[in-house]
Design a protein around this motif. Structure first.
Motif, PDB file in Angstrom:
ATOM      1  N   ALA A 168       0.849  -0.982   0.051  1.00  0.00           N
ATOM      2  CA  ALA A 168       0.029  -0.049  -0.039  1.00  0.00           C
ATOM      3  C   ALA A 168       0.985   1.407  -0.148  1.00  0.00           C
ATOM      4  CB  ALA A 168      -0.807  -0.273   1.233  1.00  0.00           C
ATOM      5  N   PHE A 169       0.563   2.229  -0.831  1.00  0.00           N
ATOM      6  CA  PHE A 169       1.410   3.454  -1.193  1.00  0.00           C
ATOM      7  C   PHE A 169       0.740   4.532  -0.513  1.00  0.00           C
ATOM      8  CE2 PHE A 169       2.941   0.548  -4.460  1.00  0.00           C
ATOM      9  CZ  PHE A 169       4.449   0.771  -4.390  1.00  0.00           C
ATOM     10  N   GLU A 173       5.709   6.575   1.808  1.00  0.00           N
ATOM     11  CA  GLU A 173       5.846   5.344   2.305  1.00  0.00           C
ATOM     12  C   GLU A 173       5.049   4.124   1.830  1.00  0.00           C
ATOM     13  OE1 GLU A 173       6.483   4.616   6.838  1.00  0.00           O
ATOM     14  OE2 GLU A 173       4.507   4.013   6.437  1.00  0.00           O
ATOM     15  N   VAL A 174       5.781   2.885   1.470  1.00  0.00           N
ATOM     16  CA  VAL A 174       5.203   1.645   1.167  1.00  0.00           C
ATOM     17  C   VAL A 174       5.131   0.786   2.264  1.00  0.00           C
ATOM     18  CG1 VAL A 174       6.898   0.861   0.236  1.00  0.00           C
ATOM     19  CG2 VAL A 174       4.975  -0.160  -0.708  1.00  0.00           C
ATOM     20  N   SER A 175       3.890   0.189   2.490  1.00  0.00           N
ATOM     21  CA  SER A 175       3.916  -0.781   3.481  1.00  0.00           C
ATOM     22  C   SER A 175       2.965  -1.925   3.080  1.00  0.00           C
ATOM     23  CB  SER A 175       3.223  -0.275   4.777  1.00  0.00           C
ATOM     24  OG  SER A 175       1.807   0.340   4.708  1.00  0.00           O
ATOM     25  N   GLY A 176       2.682  -3.110   4.020  1.00  0.00           N
ATOM     26  CA  GLY A 176       1.786  -4.151   3.539  1.00  0.00           C
ATOM     27  C   GLY A 176       2.409  -5.515   4.378  1.00  0.00           C
ATOM     28  N   ASP A 177       1.843  -6.571   3.773  1.00  0.00           N
ATOM     29  CA  ASP A 177       2.075  -7.891   4.615  1.00  0.00           C
ATOM     30  C   ASP A 177       2.797  -8.853   3.731  1.00  0.00           C
ATOM     31  OD1 ASP A 177       1.658 -10.537   5.412  1.00  0.00           O
ATOM     32  OD2 ASP A 177      -0.238  -9.991   6.459  1.00  0.00           O
ATOM     33  N   PRO A 186      10.459   3.483   3.092  1.00  0.00           N
ATOM     34  CA  PRO A 186      10.235   4.767   2.130  1.00  0.00           C
ATOM     35  C   PRO A 186      10.244   4.209   0.730  1.00  0.00           C
ATOM     36  CG  PRO A 186      12.484   4.316   3.076  1.00  0.00           C
ATOM     37  CD  PRO A 186      11.725   3.394   3.571  1.00  0.00           C
ATOM     38  N   PHE A 187       9.684   5.105  -0.066  1.00  0.00           N
ATOM     39  CA  PHE A 187       9.952   4.851  -1.541  1.00  0.00           C
ATOM     40  C   PHE A 187       9.871   6.420  -2.234  1.00  0.00           C
ATOM     41  CE2 PHE A 187       5.376   5.729  -1.694  1.00  0.00           C
ATOM     42  CZ  PHE A 187       5.251   6.045  -3.206  1.00  0.00           C
ATOM     43  N   THR A 196      12.676   3.927  -6.229  1.00  0.00           N
ATOM     44  CA  THR A 196      13.377   3.164  -5.237  1.00  0.00           C
ATOM     45  C   THR A 196      12.450   2.712  -4.249  1.00  0.00           C
ATOM     46  OG1 THR A 196      15.147   4.501  -6.332  1.00  0.00           O
ATOM     47  CG2 THR A 196      15.448   3.604  -4.071  1.00  0.00           C
ATOM     48  N   LEU A 197      12.584   1.546  -3.707  1.00  0.00           N
ATOM     49  CA  LEU A 197      11.818   0.868  -2.566  1.00  0.00           C
ATOM     50  C   LEU A 197      12.572   0.599  -1.524  1.00  0.00           C
ATOM     51  CD1 LEU A 197       9.347  -0.954  -5.025  1.00  0.00           C
ATOM     52  CD2 LEU A 197       8.489   0.624  -3.295  1.00  0.00           C
TER      53      LEU A 197
END
Length: 253
Positions: A168-169, A173-177, A186-187, A196-197
Motif C-alpha cells: 500500500a502506497f 511510504e510503502v507498507s503491507g503484508d 520509504p519509496f 526506489t523502494l
C-alpha cells in the motif's frame, strides 16, 4: 512604482513557465493510459489500454493483447505503422470490441500534442482520435495492491497457495503484508518511471509454513530490486534492471 511592479512580474514569469514545463511528462518513456474523453465507437468499459513510446516503437496493451508498432515524429507530426507485432489471444467481451477499434485509430494518427499530463493523438487535419493521461508519480501508485507474481531469484512465480502478499502506497511510504509479517519503508519516484523502494523494516515472527517463510524473504528482496514501474488502471508492474519483472500486482477491491 510601475517599473518595479513590471520588474516583479517579469521575474516571476520564467519561474511559472519552468514549473509548467517540468510538470509536463515526455512523450518517450511515459506510461500513457487511454481515457474515454474521445469515443472509439465502443465504450472502454473498464478495459485497460496503454501506450509507451520508446526511441522507434510504441508498445502496450490494446485490450487483451500486447502490441508493438514502429513510429516516427517530425515536429508535431506522427506516423504509426502497424508492423503486425502482437500477441494473439482471442479477446472476449468489451476487450474484443475495444482492441480492433484502438489499433485502427493508431494507424490513422497524424499529429501528437502533450498538454499538462494529457497526450492527444489526432489525424493530420486535427481531429482527435485518442486521448491518454500520464500514469506517473506517487499519485498513480497510491492505494492498496495485492501481489499476483514475484521474482524468486530464478523465476517469476505466483504467491504460495493460501498466502497473501500486499503493498500500500501513501505519498512517501510503502507498507503491507509479506506473508506472515507486516513491513514498511520509504519509496521515491522520479522522471517518467523510476522508483526506489526500501530499505524495509519488518516484524520477525516465524512463519508456520517454511515455503511462506522463504517467499517472504524473496518478496522483500524483489521489491528492493525494482528500478522502474508501470501503472495501467488496476495493474501495477515493478521492473528490475533490463525491464524484467520484479513484482506484479492488482489494485485491491
Amino acid at each position: 512604482m510601475i517599473v518595479a511592479v513590471a520588474g516583479l512580474l517579469l521575474a516571476a514569469a520564467p519561474a511559472t513557465s519552468s514549473a509548467a514545463a517540468s510538470a509536463r511528462p515526455p512523450l518517450r518513456g511515459t506510461n500513457w493510459v487511454l481515457t474515454d474523453r474521445v469515443s472509439l465507437g465502443t465504450p472502454l468499459d473498464g478495459v485497460a489500454v496503454n501506450a509507451v513510446f520508446a526511441a522507434k516503437r510504441v508498445s502496450g496493451t490494446s485490450g487483451c493483447n500486447g502490441y508493438s508498432s514502429s513510429y516516427t515524429t517530425n515536429g508535431s507530426r506522427m506516423t504509426i505503422t502497424n508492423d503486425g507485432v502482437s500477441t494473439l489471444m482471442a479477446c472476449e467481451g468489451a476487450a474484443g470490441k475495444v482492441e480492433p477499434k484502438y489499433l485502427a485509430a493508431l494507424a490513422r494518427v497524424g499529429r501528437w500534442r502533450i498538454t499538462g499530463t494529457t497526450l492527444t493523438l489526432s489525424t493530420r487535419t486535427g481531429r482527435r482520435l485518442l486521448v491518454y493521461r500520464a500514469s506517473v508519480g506517487a499519485q498513480a501508485l497510491r492505494g492498496s495492491w495485492e501481489v499476483t507474481a514475484l521474482y524468486t531469484g530464478d523465476a517469476i512465480s505466483s504467491p504460495v497457495a493460501g498466502s497473501t502478499l500486499t503493498l500500500a502506497f501513501t505519498a512517501t511510504e510503502v507498507s503491507g503484508d509479506s506473508g506472515c509479517n507486516p513491513y514498511s519503508g520509504p519509496f521515491e519516484t522520479s522522471g517518467a518511471d523510476a522508483i526506489t523502494l526500501g530499505p524495509f523494516a519488518s516484524t520477525l515472527r516465524a512463519c508456520a509454513d517454511p515455503a511462506v517463510d522463504t517467499q517472504e524473504q524473496q518478496y522483500l528482496a524483489a521489491l528492493e530490486l525494482a528500478k522502474t514501474y508501470q501503472v495501467t488502471d488496476n495493474q501495477l508492474t515493478l521492473f528490475r534492471d533490463g525491464g524484467t519483472i520484479a513484482v506484479t500486482a492488482q489494485r485491491a477491491s
